[in-house]
Design a protein around this motif. Sequence first.
Motif, PDB file in Angstrom:
ATOM      1  N   LYS A   1       1.004  -1.130   0.510  1.00 58.62           N
ATOM      2  CA  LYS A   1       0.025  -0.119   0.896  1.00 58.62           C
ATOM      3  C   LYS A   1       0.948   1.272   0.009  1.00 58.62           C
ATOM      4  O   LYS A   1       1.971   1.227   0.653  1.00 58.62           O
ATOM      5  CB  LYS A   1      -1.102   0.227   1.202  1.00 58.62           C
ATOM      6  CG  LYS A   1      -2.331   0.912   1.251  1.00 58.62           C
ATOM      7  CD  LYS A   1      -3.112   1.339   0.319  1.00 58.62           C
ATOM      8  CE  LYS A   1      -3.668   2.357   0.643  1.00 58.62           C
ATOM      9  NZ  LYS A   1      -4.524   2.548  -0.961  1.00 58.62           N
ATOM     10  N   ALA A   2       0.761   2.084  -0.851  1.00 57.44           N
ATOM     11  CA  ALA A   2       1.233   3.761  -0.650  1.00 57.44           C
ATOM     12  C   ALA A   2       0.257   4.516  -0.887  1.00 57.44           C
ATOM     13  O   ALA A   2      -0.819   4.477  -1.513  1.00 57.44           O
ATOM     14  CB  ALA A   2       2.293   3.453  -2.131  1.00 57.44           C
ATOM     15  N   TYR A   3       0.082   5.491  -0.350  1.00 62.70           N
ATOM     16  CA  TYR A   3      -0.382   7.036  -0.376  1.00 62.70           C
ATOM     17  C   TYR A   3       0.306   8.235  -1.076  1.00 62.70           C
ATOM     18  O   TYR A   3       1.753   8.413  -0.439  1.00 62.70           O
ATOM     19  CB  TYR A   3      -0.456   7.372   1.054  1.00 62.70           C
ATOM     20  CG  TYR A   3      -1.367   6.501   1.920  1.00 62.70           C
ATOM     21  CD1 TYR A   3      -2.966   6.194   1.106  1.00 62.70           C
ATOM     22  CD2 TYR A   3      -0.951   6.006   2.694  1.00 62.70           C
ATOM     23  CE1 TYR A   3      -3.648   5.297   2.323  1.00 62.70           C
ATOM     24  CE2 TYR A   3      -2.196   4.663   3.430  1.00 62.70           C
ATOM     25  CZ  TYR A   3      -3.181   4.280   3.193  1.00 62.70           C
ATOM     26  OH  TYR A   3      -3.903   3.613   3.363  1.00 62.70           O
ATOM     27  N   GLY A   4       0.607   8.565  -2.446  1.00 64.92           N
ATOM     28  CA  GLY A   4       1.392   9.154  -3.016  1.00 64.92           C
ATOM     29  C   GLY A   4       2.742   8.121  -3.059  1.00 64.92           C
ATOM     30  O   GLY A   4       2.535   6.987  -3.540  1.00 64.92           O
ATOM     31  N   ALA A   5       3.874   9.239  -2.441  1.00 67.03           N
ATOM     32  CA  ALA A   5       5.244   8.488  -2.737  1.00 67.03           C
ATOM     33  C   ALA A   5       5.231   7.595  -1.373  1.00 67.03           C
ATOM     34  O   ALA A   5       6.769   7.931  -1.449  1.00 67.03           O
ATOM     35  CB  ALA A   5       6.204  10.024  -2.328  1.00 67.03           C
ATOM     36  N   SER A   6       4.705   8.137  -0.290  1.00 71.05           N
ATOM     37  CA  SER A   6       5.266   7.385   0.746  1.00 71.05           C
ATOM     38  C   SER A   6       4.286   6.243   1.231  1.00 71.05           C
ATOM     39  O   SER A   6       2.859   6.064   0.705  1.00 71.05           O
ATOM     40  CB  SER A   6       4.005   8.454   2.302  1.00 71.05           C
ATOM     41  OG  SER A   6       4.166   7.296   3.572  1.00 71.05           O
ATOM     42  N   THR A   7       5.540   5.197   1.373  1.00 65.32           N
ATOM     43  CA  THR A   7       5.119   3.506   0.901  1.00 65.32           C
ATOM     44  C   THR A   7       4.812   3.701   2.674  1.00 65.32           C
ATOM     45  O   THR A   7       5.098   3.849   3.797  1.00 65.32           O
ATOM     46  CB  THR A   7       5.802   3.222   1.049  1.00 65.32           C
ATOM     47  OG1 THR A   7       6.677   2.964  -1.012  1.00 65.32           O
ATOM     48  CG2 THR A   7       5.666   0.980   0.814  1.00 65.32           C
ATOM     49  N   ALA A   8       3.212   3.111   2.389  1.00 62.82           N
ATOM     50  CA  ALA A   8       2.160   2.544   3.645  1.00 62.82           C
ATOM     51  C   ALA A   8       3.129   1.135   4.349  1.00 62.82           C
ATOM     52  O   ALA A   8       2.898   0.610   5.706  1.00 62.82           O
ATOM     53  CB  ALA A   8       1.300   2.604   4.498  1.00 62.82           C
ATOM     54  N   LEU A   9       2.663   0.331   3.340  1.00 59.40           N
ATOM     55  CA  LEU A   9       3.228  -1.698   3.382  1.00 59.40           C
ATOM     56  C   LEU A   9       4.146  -1.913   2.723  1.00 59.40           C
ATOM     57  O   LEU A   9       3.309  -1.752   1.279  1.00 59.40           O
ATOM     58  CB  LEU A   9       1.290  -2.327   3.613  1.00 59.40           C
ATOM     59  CG  LEU A   9       1.812  -3.396   3.547  1.00 59.40           C
ATOM     60  CD1 LEU A   9       2.267  -3.927   5.104  1.00 59.40           C
ATOM     61  CD2 LEU A   9       0.251  -4.432   3.519  1.00 59.40           C
ATOM     62  N   GLN A  10       4.928  -2.049   2.542  1.00 60.67           N
ATOM     63  CA  GLN A  10       5.784  -2.782   1.758  1.00 60.67           C
ATOM     64  C   GLN A  10       5.255  -4.090   1.598  1.00 60.67           C
ATOM     65  O   GLN A  10       4.322  -4.747   1.924  1.00 60.67           O
ATOM     66  CB  GLN A  10       7.314  -3.241   2.340  1.00 60.67           C
ATOM     67  CG  GLN A  10       7.979  -1.661   3.348  1.00 60.67           C
ATOM     68  CD  GLN A  10       9.121  -1.984   2.097  1.00 60.67           C
ATOM     69  OE1 GLN A  10       9.304  -1.523   0.723  1.00 60.67           O
ATOM     70  NE2 GLN A  10       8.910  -0.528   2.038  1.00 60.67           N
ATOM     71  N   PRO A  11       5.653  -5.136   0.405  1.00 60.08           N
ATOM     72  CA  PRO A  11       5.335  -5.973  -0.022  1.00 60.08           C
ATOM     73  C   PRO A  11       5.361  -6.916   0.583  1.00 60.08           C
ATOM     74  O   PRO A  11       6.543  -6.762   0.991  1.00 60.08           O
ATOM     75  CB  PRO A  11       5.744  -6.643  -1.431  1.00 60.08           C
ATOM     76  CG  PRO A  11       5.763  -4.723  -2.077  1.00 60.08           C
ATOM     77  CD  PRO A  11       6.547  -3.800  -0.753  1.00 60.08           C
ATOM     78  N   ILE A  12       4.044  -7.462   0.831  1.00 63.76           N
ATOM     79  CA  ILE A  12       4.326  -8.809   1.893  1.00 63.76           C
ATOM     80  C   ILE A  12       3.774 -10.308   1.450  1.00 63.76           C
ATOM     81  O   ILE A  12       2.151  -9.808   0.934  1.00 63.76           O
ATOM     82  CB  ILE A  12       3.625  -7.928   3.960  1.00 63.76           C
ATOM     83  CG1 ILE A  12       3.387  -9.457   4.941  1.00 63.76           C
ATOM     84  CG2 ILE A  12       1.700  -7.817   3.071  1.00 63.76           C
ATOM     85  CD1 ILE A  12       2.786  -8.686   6.096  1.00 63.76           C
ATOM     86  N   GLU A  13       3.796 -11.050   1.744  1.00 69.06           N
ATOM     87  CA  GLU A  13       3.359 -12.511   1.925  1.00 69.06           C
ATOM     88  C   GLU A  13       3.727 -12.872   3.171  1.00 69.06           C
ATOM     89  O   GLU A  13       3.972 -13.210   4.164  1.00 69.06           O
ATOM     90  CB  GLU A  13       4.311 -13.353   0.988  1.00 69.06           C
ATOM     91  CG  GLU A  13       3.920 -14.720   0.543  1.00 69.06           C
ATOM     92  CD  GLU A  13       4.449 -14.882  -0.646  1.00 69.06           C
ATOM     93  OE1 GLU A  13       4.388 -16.479  -1.036  1.00 69.06           O
ATOM     94  OE2 GLU A  13       4.349 -14.351  -1.460  1.00 69.06           O
ATOM     95  N   LEU A  14       1.715 -13.871   3.365  1.00 72.18           N
ATOM     96  CA  LEU A  14       1.593 -14.604   4.603  1.00 72.18           C
ATOM     97  C   LEU A  14       1.115 -15.663   4.328  1.00 72.18           C
ATOM     98  O   LEU A  14      -0.748 -15.213   3.220  1.00 72.18           O
ATOM     99  CB  LEU A  14       0.545 -13.239   5.413  1.00 72.18           C
ATOM    100  CG  LEU A  14       0.443 -13.547   6.857  1.00 72.18           C
ATOM    101  CD1 LEU A  14       0.796 -13.944   7.386  1.00 72.18           C
ATOM    102  CD2 LEU A  14      -0.585 -12.529   7.404  1.00 72.18           C
ATOM    103  N   MET A  15       0.791 -16.412   4.642  1.00 72.22           N
ATOM    104  CA  MET A  15      -0.490 -17.772   5.106  1.00 72.22           C
ATOM    105  C   MET A  15      -0.584 -17.536   6.067  1.00 72.22           C
ATOM    106  O   MET A  15       0.090 -17.852   6.828  1.00 72.22           O
ATOM    107  CB  MET A  15       0.147 -18.896   4.415  1.00 72.22           C
ATOM    108  CG  MET A  15       0.890 -18.549   2.745  1.00 72.22           C
ATOM    109  SD  MET A  15       1.770 -19.988   2.440  1.00 72.22           S
ATOM    110  CE  MET A  15       0.178 -20.972   1.374  1.00 72.22           C
TER     111      MET A  15
END
Length: 119
Positions: free
Chosen positions: A55-69
Amino acid sequence: MCFRLFEAARAMALSTMPRRLTRDAMDLSLVQFKPVSDATAHGPRVKLYVRGVSKAYGASTALQPIELMVYSGELLALLGPSGSGKTTLLQIICGLTEPSGGRLMIDGRDETDNSASKR
């Protein structure tokens, strides 16, 4: 869906954990641990699969790509410092926020584009 998952996890945790630890229960040999889920002969079933969600809001990244099971019957805790994306991930899983990338699978169905009411 998320509220039902939360309530089911909460009920399971309350039923398997002692209400209050006494001095005698501090000795781990006296505490009875029960498995959270019973694996079938084919292995546990994946309930939630978060694949590359970000998740990114404009140029700010709120959540880096994640993998979860998360497997069926599993109890999971998200831990991390402030600003690490815990709330953002939960909002994406519940359908309150749309991810910028990645896919969200619930019970084997792609629920990434569905609203919270359809999950």
